[in-house]
Design an enzyme around this catalytic site. Sequence first.
Site, PDB file in Angstrom:
ATOM      1  N   GLU A 200       1.255  -0.459  -5.000  1.00 19.12           N
ATOM      2  CA  GLU A 200       0.376   0.642  -5.374  1.00 19.12           C
ATOM      3  C   GLU A 200       1.233   1.902  -5.451  1.00 19.12           C
ATOM      4  OE1 GLU A 200      -3.584   2.839  -3.586  1.00 19.12           O
ATOM      5  OE2 GLU A 200      -1.843   2.513  -2.307  1.00 19.12           O
TER       6      GLU A 200
ATOM      7  N   ASP B 132       0.822  -1.202   0.000  1.00 15.66           N
ATOM      8  CA  ASP B 132       0.000   0.000   0.000  1.00 15.66           C
ATOM      9  C   ASP B 132       0.859   1.256   0.000  1.00 15.66           C
ATOM     10  OD1 ASP B 132      -2.688   1.334   0.501  1.00 15.66           O
ATOM     11  OD2 ASP B 132      -1.540   2.043   2.230  1.00 15.66           O
TER      12      ASP B 132
END
Length: 548
Positions: free
Chosen positions: A286, A222
Amino acid sequence: MSLIETAPVQRDSTAAQTSASHGPVPWWKGAAIYQIYPRSFQDSNGDGVGDLAGITRRLHHVARLGVDAIWISPFFTSPMRDFGYDVADYCGVDPVFGTMADFDALVAHAHALGLKVIIDQVYAHTSDLHPWFAESRSDRGNHKADWYVWHDPREDGTPPCNWQSVFGGPAWTWDARRRQYYMHTFLKEQPQLNMHNPAVQDAVLDAARFWLERGVDGFRLDALNHAMHDPLLRDNPPAPADGRIRTRPFDFQLKTYSQSHPGMVPFIERLRTLCNQFGAIHTVAEIGGDHPQIDRRAYTSGNDRLNSAYGFDFLYAPALTAQFVAETLDRWELAADETGGWPSWAFENHDAPRAVSRWSAPEHRDAFARVKMALLMALRGNVILYQGEELGLLQDEIAFEHLQDPEAIANWPLTLSRDGARTPLPWENSPFGAFTTSEPWLPLSADNLARAVAVQESDPASLLHFTREVLSLRNASAALRHGALIGCNAEGSLLSFEREEGSERVLCLFNLSPETLALDGCEGEILLAVNGATRSALPGYGALWLSA
């Protein structure tokens, strides 16, 4: 009766697992990955919130689609200020989602169904309730004093630099115990880890090892390019005007110093070394920001870094046009250069508005959902399918009093709520959609209940059945799964490219408008015809896959 639904699953993607030019291909290359947002997938205990046991119960639905893996968004111990992305224990399961035994059962059942399991890792920050932060903030001389980003104020008492938070306001909060500011790129309850500190790197890698030893097959990383900052704390320069409406102070700066620090690359290499000890583990980052391609290539180049990365190219795009798709693919230099890593693509996720609502008029939604699915499954790279995308779910309108998303609440009404894409998955067209037996944590709309799994299961012409068809075709084709992409062209609303692997070639044609396009007459066997497409014409939102 078992609470786990176990409809027969027949999956055979072996035809796509060998490359004519490179030999055996790892399972993840060209994989289709199904993202599960656990709060909204299936509630097993009637509290209105989805959980791990609910995921296990419904995994047969995912396996029947023909995907290769599931990615489960955070289920770790958390006060849920940002719904799990504020981690209070990297190696714990939050009670709202169940127990570690529930997680182990989920992994075992997924593997029995032929599904790999990918979980989130959040290395940019923790919760302010994490024991690490409690110790770090207690004074300036403790063992974890420099595990987070702390700094003295300027002489006038203001924060040490001008960095802004994604969720609004300065990226610095004053802490009286240390008489210093701490950094937080997101909520003030998400203090920034100091990833320059080798001890912090060791700690998060130990957490990764914990989950690898429990059998996970990969990590989605993330906000990875937010995880390391400029130690000199230099001010970010102002962003030039680009015509967009700026709803947050964050949008007024170029993030030159607050993210994308080159020191992340050696850490990434450490993570890859760890994953290699466990075999074919998939790592996908990401990557957002003003210039994401620089980070995506840096983080995925060569064989000792991450396997893949994805960004927000499509997730926040206001329109899906042929020219935009061609330009986006070209940024990865797909035709010739693999040194920058293997791309991943997502049209929807838990942070972005539903693509059918964003990209099509109401009267064209059914046709558009099919051409969108055919395009996603034809792209070179991995594809990430967000739960409900196989049903064509719409972006729900959530009234202010029902909002849960902290960003939407803080920036109301100028920021589109992420809650609208996080509403529960409707399994049946009933008041709570068979998601739960009590009031769900977010409401389900009548429009999406009408698109429920059970409704579409009984309709052979539904998007659900169509999704299974295109995934089956992709899995059976080495060219579509991991072949090269050749000759990507945009002519008006017509997008065309070829996928090639060895002697297999597939010509892919997409009409991204509601108007009919005439074709000169295409040769080859029709593998897929979408919305009435023929060799001589593509109706509005029509598409063809042809064996070239």
